[in-house]
Write a protein that holds these residues in place. Structure first.
Motif, PDB file in Angstrom:
ATOM      1  N   MET A  41     -32.022 -32.524 -30.381  1.00 24.94           N
ATOM      2  CA  MET A  41     -30.609 -32.698 -30.028  1.00 24.94           C
ATOM      3  C   MET A  41     -30.029 -33.782 -30.919  1.00 24.94           C
ATOM      4  SD  MET A  41     -31.336 -34.098 -26.212  1.00 24.94           S
ATOM      5  CE  MET A  41     -32.364 -32.685 -25.861  1.00 24.94           C
ATOM      6  N   ARG A  42     -28.723 -33.984 -30.766  1.00 21.07           N
ATOM      7  CA  ARG A  42     -28.044 -34.846 -31.720  1.00 21.07           C
ATOM      8  C   ARG A  42     -26.993 -35.669 -30.987  1.00 21.07           C
ATOM      9  NH1 ARG A  42     -24.131 -34.325 -36.106  1.00 21.07           N
ATOM     10  NH2 ARG A  42     -23.084 -32.819 -34.780  1.00 21.07           N
ATOM     11  N   CYS A  43     -27.044 -36.962 -31.213  1.00 19.97           N
ATOM     12  CA  CYS A  43     -26.001 -37.869 -30.714  1.00 19.97           C
ATOM     13  C   CYS A  43     -24.997 -38.057 -31.843  1.00 19.97           C
ATOM     14  CB  CYS A  43     -26.582 -39.258 -30.471  1.00 19.97           C
ATOM     15  SG  CYS A  43     -27.347 -39.472 -28.897  1.00 19.97           S
ATOM     16  N   PHE A  44     -23.723 -38.043 -31.533  1.00 19.82           N
ATOM     17  CA  PHE A  44     -22.758 -38.268 -32.613  1.00 19.82           C
ATOM     18  C   PHE A  44     -21.582 -39.130 -32.138  1.00 19.82           C
ATOM     19  CE2 PHE A  44     -19.409 -35.532 -31.065  1.00 19.82           C
ATOM     20  CZ  PHE A  44     -20.086 -34.628 -30.271  1.00 19.82           C
ATOM     21  N   PHE A  45     -20.983 -39.809 -33.079  1.00 17.53           N
ATOM     22  CA  PHE A  45     -19.758 -40.574 -32.827  1.00 17.53           C
ATOM     23  C   PHE A  45     -18.819 -40.367 -33.999  1.00 17.53           C
ATOM     24  CE2 PHE A  45     -22.356 -42.871 -29.779  1.00 17.53           C
ATOM     25  CZ  PHE A  45     -21.451 -43.140 -28.763  1.00 17.53           C
ATOM     26  N   TRP A  46     -17.546 -40.352 -33.703  1.00 16.70           N
ATOM     27  CA  TRP A  46     -16.516 -40.359 -34.731  1.00 16.70           C
ATOM     28  C   TRP A  46     -15.996 -41.768 -34.852  1.00 16.70           C
ATOM     29  CZ3 TRP A  46     -15.385 -36.278 -37.751  1.00 16.70           C
ATOM     30  CH2 TRP A  46     -15.777 -35.006 -37.311  1.00 16.70           C
ATOM     31  N   CYS A  47     -15.863 -42.207 -36.107  1.00 19.46           N
ATOM     32  CA  CYS A  47     -15.379 -43.561 -36.336  1.00 19.46           C
ATOM     33  C   CYS A  47     -14.532 -43.501 -37.604  1.00 19.46           C
ATOM     34  CB  CYS A  47     -16.580 -44.500 -36.520  1.00 19.46           C
ATOM     35  SG  CYS A  47     -16.164 -46.234 -36.723  1.00 19.46           S
ATOM     36  N   SER A  48     -13.271 -43.896 -37.519  1.00 20.71           N
ATOM     37  CA  SER A  48     -12.346 -43.801 -38.658  1.00 20.71           C
ATOM     38  C   SER A  48     -12.396 -42.389 -39.253  1.00 20.71           C
ATOM     39  CB  SER A  48     -12.680 -44.832 -39.738  1.00 20.71           C
ATOM     40  OG  SER A  48     -12.826 -46.098 -39.165  1.00 20.71           O
ATOM     41  N   ARG A  49     -12.399 -41.411 -38.398  1.00 24.81           N
ATOM     42  CA  ARG A  49     -12.405 -39.987 -38.743  1.00 24.81           C
ATOM     43  C   ARG A  49     -13.628 -39.575 -39.568  1.00 24.81           C
ATOM     44  NH1 ARG A  49      -7.549 -38.823 -41.595  1.00 24.81           N
ATOM     45  NH2 ARG A  49      -6.852 -40.978 -41.545  1.00 24.81           N
ATOM     46  N   LYS A  50     -14.670 -40.360 -39.451  1.00 25.43           N
ATOM     47  CA  LYS A  50     -15.956 -39.952 -40.032  1.00 25.43           C
ATOM     48  C   LYS A  50     -16.946 -39.784 -38.903  1.00 25.43           C
ATOM     49  CE  LYS A  50     -17.700 -42.348 -43.487  1.00 25.43           C
ATOM     50  NZ  LYS A  50     -17.912 -43.576 -44.299  1.00 25.43           N
ATOM     51  N   GLN A  51     -17.838 -38.829 -39.092  1.00 22.15           N
ATOM     52  CA  GLN A  51     -18.828 -38.655 -38.049  1.00 22.15           C
ATOM     53  C   GLN A  51     -20.171 -39.220 -38.486  1.00 22.15           C
ATOM     54  OE1 GLN A  51     -21.048 -35.056 -36.999  1.00 22.15           O
ATOM     55  NE2 GLN A  51     -19.773 -34.911 -35.159  1.00 22.15           N
ATOM     56  N   GLY A  52     -20.764 -39.926 -37.560  1.00 21.92           N
ATOM     57  CA  GLY A  52     -22.145 -40.364 -37.781  1.00 21.92           C
ATOM     58  C   GLY A  52     -22.988 -39.761 -36.681  1.00 21.92           C
ATOM     59  N   SER A  53     -24.226 -39.441 -36.991  1.00 21.98           N
ATOM     60  CA  SER A  53     -25.041 -38.846 -35.927  1.00 21.98           C
ATOM     61  C   SER A  53     -26.502 -39.251 -36.072  1.00 21.98           C
ATOM     62  CB  SER A  53     -24.911 -37.331 -35.944  1.00 21.98           C
ATOM     63  OG  SER A  53     -25.525 -36.807 -37.089  1.00 21.98           O
ATOM     64  N   LYS A  54     -27.212 -39.006 -35.045  1.00 21.11           N
ATOM     65  CA  LYS A  54     -28.644 -39.307 -35.014  1.00 21.11           C
ATOM     66  C   LYS A  54     -29.322 -38.198 -34.223  1.00 21.11           C
ATOM     67  CE  LYS A  54     -32.010 -42.493 -35.252  1.00 21.11           C
ATOM     68  NZ  LYS A  54     -32.357 -43.333 -36.391  1.00 21.11           N
ATOM     69  N   SER A  55     -30.328 -37.594 -34.847  1.00 21.24           N
ATOM     70  CA  SER A  55     -31.042 -36.515 -34.158  1.00 21.24           C
ATOM     71  C   SER A  55     -32.253 -37.059 -33.426  1.00 21.24           C
ATOM     72  CB  SER A  55     -31.508 -35.475 -35.167  1.00 21.24           C
ATOM     73  OG  SER A  55     -30.393 -34.857 -35.742  1.00 21.24           O
ATOM     74  N   LEU A  56     -32.609 -36.382 -32.391  1.00 22.21           N
ATOM     75  CA  LEU A  56     -33.828 -36.775 -31.695  1.00 22.21           C
ATOM     76  C   LEU A  56     -34.553 -35.536 -31.210  1.00 22.21           C
ATOM     77  CD1 LEU A  56     -33.234 -37.944 -28.079  1.00 22.21           C
ATOM     78  CD2 LEU A  56     -31.316 -37.239 -29.460  1.00 22.21           C
ATOM     79  N   ASN A  57     -35.869 -35.679 -31.094  1.00 20.13           N
ATOM     80  CA  ASN A  57     -36.668 -34.590 -30.555  1.00 20.13           C
ATOM     81  C   ASN A  57     -37.178 -34.982 -29.184  1.00 20.13           C
ATOM     82  OD1 ASN A  57     -36.809 -32.526 -32.645  1.00 20.13           O
ATOM     83  ND2 ASN A  57     -37.730 -34.181 -33.863  1.00 20.13           N
ATOM     84  N   VAL A  58     -37.001 -34.086 -28.268  1.00 21.55           N
ATOM     85  CA  VAL A  58     -37.533 -34.323 -26.932  1.00 21.55           C
ATOM     86  C   VAL A  58     -38.834 -33.549 -26.821  1.00 21.55           C
ATOM     87  CG1 VAL A  58     -37.120 -34.011 -24.476  1.00 21.55           C
ATOM     88  CG2 VAL A  58     -35.241 -34.664 -25.976  1.00 21.55           C
ATOM     89  N   GLY A  59     -39.914 -34.283 -26.617  1.00 23.53           N
ATOM     90  CA  GLY A  59     -41.222 -33.649 -26.467  1.00 23.53           C
ATOM     91  C   GLY A  59     -41.533 -33.481 -24.993  1.00 23.53           C
ATOM     92  N   LEU A  60     -42.276 -32.462 -24.705  1.00 21.33           N
ATOM     93  CA  LEU A  60     -42.656 -32.229 -23.311  1.00 21.33           C
ATOM     94  C   LEU A  60     -44.052 -32.752 -23.082  1.00 21.33           C
ATOM     95  CD1 LEU A  60     -41.720 -28.625 -22.261  1.00 21.33           C
ATOM     96  CD2 LEU A  60     -40.604 -30.767 -21.714  1.00 21.33           C
ATOM     97  N   TYR A  61     -44.285 -33.268 -21.902  1.00 22.08           N
ATOM     98  CA  TYR A  61     -45.676 -33.532 -21.542  1.00 22.08           C
ATOM     99  C   TYR A  61     -45.977 -32.843 -20.230  1.00 22.08           C
ATOM    100  CZ  TYR A  61     -44.285 -37.235 -18.214  1.00 22.08           C
ATOM    101  OH  TYR A  61     -43.753 -37.928 -17.176  1.00 22.08           O
ATOM    102  N   TYR A  62     -47.231 -32.497 -20.094  1.00 20.25           N
ATOM    103  CA  TYR A  62     -47.714 -31.841 -18.886  1.00 20.25           C
ATOM    104  C   TYR A  62     -48.732 -32.788 -18.257  1.00 20.25           C
ATOM    105  CZ  TYR A  62     -45.749 -27.540 -20.863  1.00 20.25           C
ATOM    106  OH  TYR A  62     -44.908 -26.597 -21.388  1.00 20.25           O
ATOM    107  N   PRO A  63     -48.347 -33.481 -17.207  1.00 18.40           N
ATOM    108  CA  PRO A  63     -49.274 -34.448 -16.614  1.00 18.40           C
ATOM    109  C   PRO A  63     -50.412 -33.735 -15.888  1.00 18.40           C
ATOM    110  CG  PRO A  63     -47.307 -34.257 -15.262  1.00 18.40           C
ATOM    111  CD  PRO A  63     -47.081 -33.390 -16.476  1.00 18.40           C
ATOM    112  N   PRO A  64     -51.531 -34.437 -15.679  1.00 20.23           N
ATOM    113  CA  PRO A  64     -52.628 -33.812 -14.935  1.00 20.23           C
ATOM    114  C   PRO A  64     -52.205 -33.591 -13.491  1.00 20.23           C
ATOM    115  CG  PRO A  64     -53.126 -36.123 -15.354  1.00 20.23           C
ATOM    116  CD  PRO A  64     -51.866 -35.812 -16.094  1.00 20.23           C
ATOM    117  N   LYS A  65     -52.262 -32.361 -13.051  1.00 27.01           N
ATOM    118  CA  LYS A  65     -51.901 -32.064 -11.664  1.00 27.01           C
ATOM    119  C   LYS A  65     -53.160 -31.794 -10.860  1.00 27.01           C
ATOM    120  CE  LYS A  65     -47.236 -30.205 -12.072  1.00 27.01           C
ATOM    121  NZ  LYS A  65     -46.565 -28.987 -12.572  1.00 27.01           N
ATOM    122  N   GLN A  66     -54.006 -30.960 -11.451  1.00 24.25           N
ATOM    123  CA  GLN A  66     -55.239 -30.575 -10.782  1.00 24.25           C
ATOM    124  C   GLN A  66     -56.407 -31.209 -11.516  1.00 24.25           C
ATOM    125  OE1 GLN A  66     -55.177 -26.270 -11.074  1.00 24.25           O
ATOM    126  NE2 GLN A  66     -55.996 -26.193  -9.008  1.00 24.25           N
TER     127      GLN A  66
END
Ligand SMILES: *[C@@H]1O[C@H](CO)[C@@H](O)[C@H](O)[C@H]1NC(C)=O
Ligand SMILES: *[C@@H]1O[C@H](CO)[C@@H](O)[C@H](O)[C@H]1NC(C)=O
Ligand SMILES: *[C@@H]1O[C@H](CO)[C@@H](O)[C@H](O)[C@H]1NC(C)=O
Ligand SMILES: *[C@@H]1O[C@H](CO)[C@@H](O)[C@H](O)[C@H]1NC(C)=O
Ligand SMILES: *[C@@H]1O[C@H](CO)[C@@H](O)[C@H](O)[C@H]1NC(C)=O
Length: 284
Positions: free
Chosen positions: A89-114
Motif C-alpha cells: 500500500m502507499r501513503c501519500f501527501f500533497w504539498c505545494s501541489r506536489k505529491q510525495g509518497s511512501k510504499s509499505l508492504n504488509v506481511g501476514l503472520y500465522y501465530p501458533p494456534k495448535q
C-alpha cells in the motif's frame, strides 16, 4: 475520480517530470510501522505523516478495507481490516501541489494456534528409547518460532527455525531419549512461541496438552550386578528380563511381571518372589 482530481494528478506528474526541486519546499512522507506484520485476518493501525508544513491532502492507497481513526494536518491514522493476504500500500501527501509518497508492504503472520504433542510409545521400559514429537501446524514466518519440549518445567530441547516465507507451514520437532524412572513423575508438554517483536508484534505462545509417559521396569542399573555384565545385551528391556531370570536361579522364573514404577513409589513396591530374590542378589 473527479476531473479536478485527475487534473491535479497530471499537474503533479508534470511538475515531478519537468521541475524537480524547483525551489519549492522539500518534504518527506513517513509511514509507521514501516514493515508491519499483521495476524492473518487481523487489523493494523498505520500512521501516515509528512513534514510538509501545510499539506493539502493525504491518504492511504490500499485495496483493503480501511477507516480513518484520527486526522491532523501532518499525519493521518488509518486502520486496515481483515488482512488476509500480504499486500503493498502507499501513503501519500500533497504539498505545494506536489505529491510525495511512501510504499509499505504488509506481511501476514500465522501465530501458533495448535500445538500437538505425541509420545511414542506412551509406555516404555526403563532405559528404552522413546520419542517426543511436537507439531505446530500452519505457522509463518518460521523465523520467529521457537518450539520447546518440556518435562515438567524442565527444558529438554528447544529449537528455533529459519525462513521468512509468508505462506503457512507446519513446524515439527522430534526428540529421542532413553526412558528414566523420573520421567513417569512429570508430564511432558510442548510450547510454541512466536517472537516477532522486531516486527512490532507481541509475543504469541501456545502450549500443547500435557502427556504422561508410563515407565516400567526395574530401577537398578544392571552394571551393579555381581558378575559379568558384558553378557547382557545392550537393550535395557532385555537386561531386565535377564536379571529376573538370574534372580530366580535361571530355572523356572516366575511371571515376567514388570511393575510400573513411579520413582516415588520404589520403596513400596510389591514384588513377586522372583523379584524379591533378584532384589537380594542386587543388594536392594
Ligand atoms: C523534511 O525532511 C527532509 C529530510 O529530513 C528535509 O530535507 C526537508 O527539508 C524537511 N522539510 C520540511 C518542510 O521540514
Ligand atoms: C503519527 O506520526 C507523527 C509523526 O511521527 C506523530 O507526530 C504523531 O503523533 C503520530 N500520531 C499518532 C496518533 O501516533
Ligand atoms: C474478511 O474477508 C473475508 C474474505 O476475504 C470475508 O468473507 C469476511 O466477511 C471479511 N470479514 C470482515 C469482518 O470484513
Ligand atoms: C505475498 O507473499 C508471498 C510470499 O512471500 C509472495 O509470493 C506474494 O507475491 C505476496 N503477495 C503480495 C500481494 O505481495
Ligand atoms: C499430569 O497431567 C495430568 C492431567 O493433565 C494430571 O492429572 C497430573 O496431575 C499431572 N501429573 C504431574 C506429575 O504433573
Amino acid at each position: 475520480m473527479s476531473p479536478f482530481c485527475c487534473w491535479g494528478l497530471c499537474v503533479a506528474f508534470l511538475a515531478l517530470l519537468c521541475c524537480p526541486g524547483s525551489g519549492e519546499e522539500a518534504f518527506e512522507v513517513h509511514v509507521s510501522p514501516e514493515q508491519p506484520m499483521v495476524k492473518h485476518g487481523g487489523s493494523q493501525v498505520i500512521n501516515c505523516s509528512t513534514n510538509c508544513t501545510k499539506p493539502e491532502n493525504g491518504g492511504l492507497e490500499t485495496s483493503l478495507d480501511k477507516i480513518v481513526l484520527q486526522d491532523s494536518p501532518q499525519w493521518k491514522l488509518f486502520m486496515i481490516f481483515n488482512v488476509s493476504q500480504n499486500s503493498s500500500m502507499r501513503c501519500f501527501f500533497w504539498c505545494s501541489r506536489k505529491q510525495g509518497s511512501k510504499s509499505l508492504n504488509v506481511g501476514l503472520y500465522y501465530p501458533p494456534k495448535q500445538v500437538l504433542l505425541k509420545l511414542q510409545p506412551t509406555r516404555v521400559a526403563v532405559g528404552s528409547p522413546f520419542t517426543i514429537e511436537c507439531r505446530v501446524p500452519s505457522v509463518a514466518p518460521l523465523e520467529g518460532l521457537t518450539v520447546t519440549l518440556l518435562r515438567g518445567s524442565e527444558v529438554l530441547h528447544s529449537q528455533t527455525f529459519e525462513g521468512t516465507a509468508l505462506s503457512p507451514q507446519e513446524a515439527m520437532v522430534t526428540y529421542s531419549a532413553e526412558a528414566q524412572l523420573e520421567d513417569s513423575s512429570h508430564n511432558f508438554s510442548c510450547q510454541a512461541k512466536m517472537d516477532l517483536r522486531t516486527r512490532g508484534v507481541k509475543v504469541v505462545d501456545s502450549v500443547s496438552d500435557s502427556q504422561a509417559l508410563e515407565v516400567f521396569g526395574e530401577g537398578e542399573p544392571p552394571e551393579e550386578v555381581e558378575g559379568d555384565s558384558s553378557r547382557f545385551s545392550p537393550s535395557e528391556e532385555e537386561k531386565a528380563i535377564a536379571l529376573l531370570s538370574a534372580g530366580s536361579g535361571g530355572g523356572s522364573h516366575g511371571p515376567a511381571l514388570v511393575p510400573r514404577l513411579p520413582s516415588s513409589a520404589v520403596s513400596s513396591l510389591e514384588l513377586s518372589p522372583s523379584s524379591q530374590s533378584l532384589c537380594k542378589t542386587t543388594g536392594w
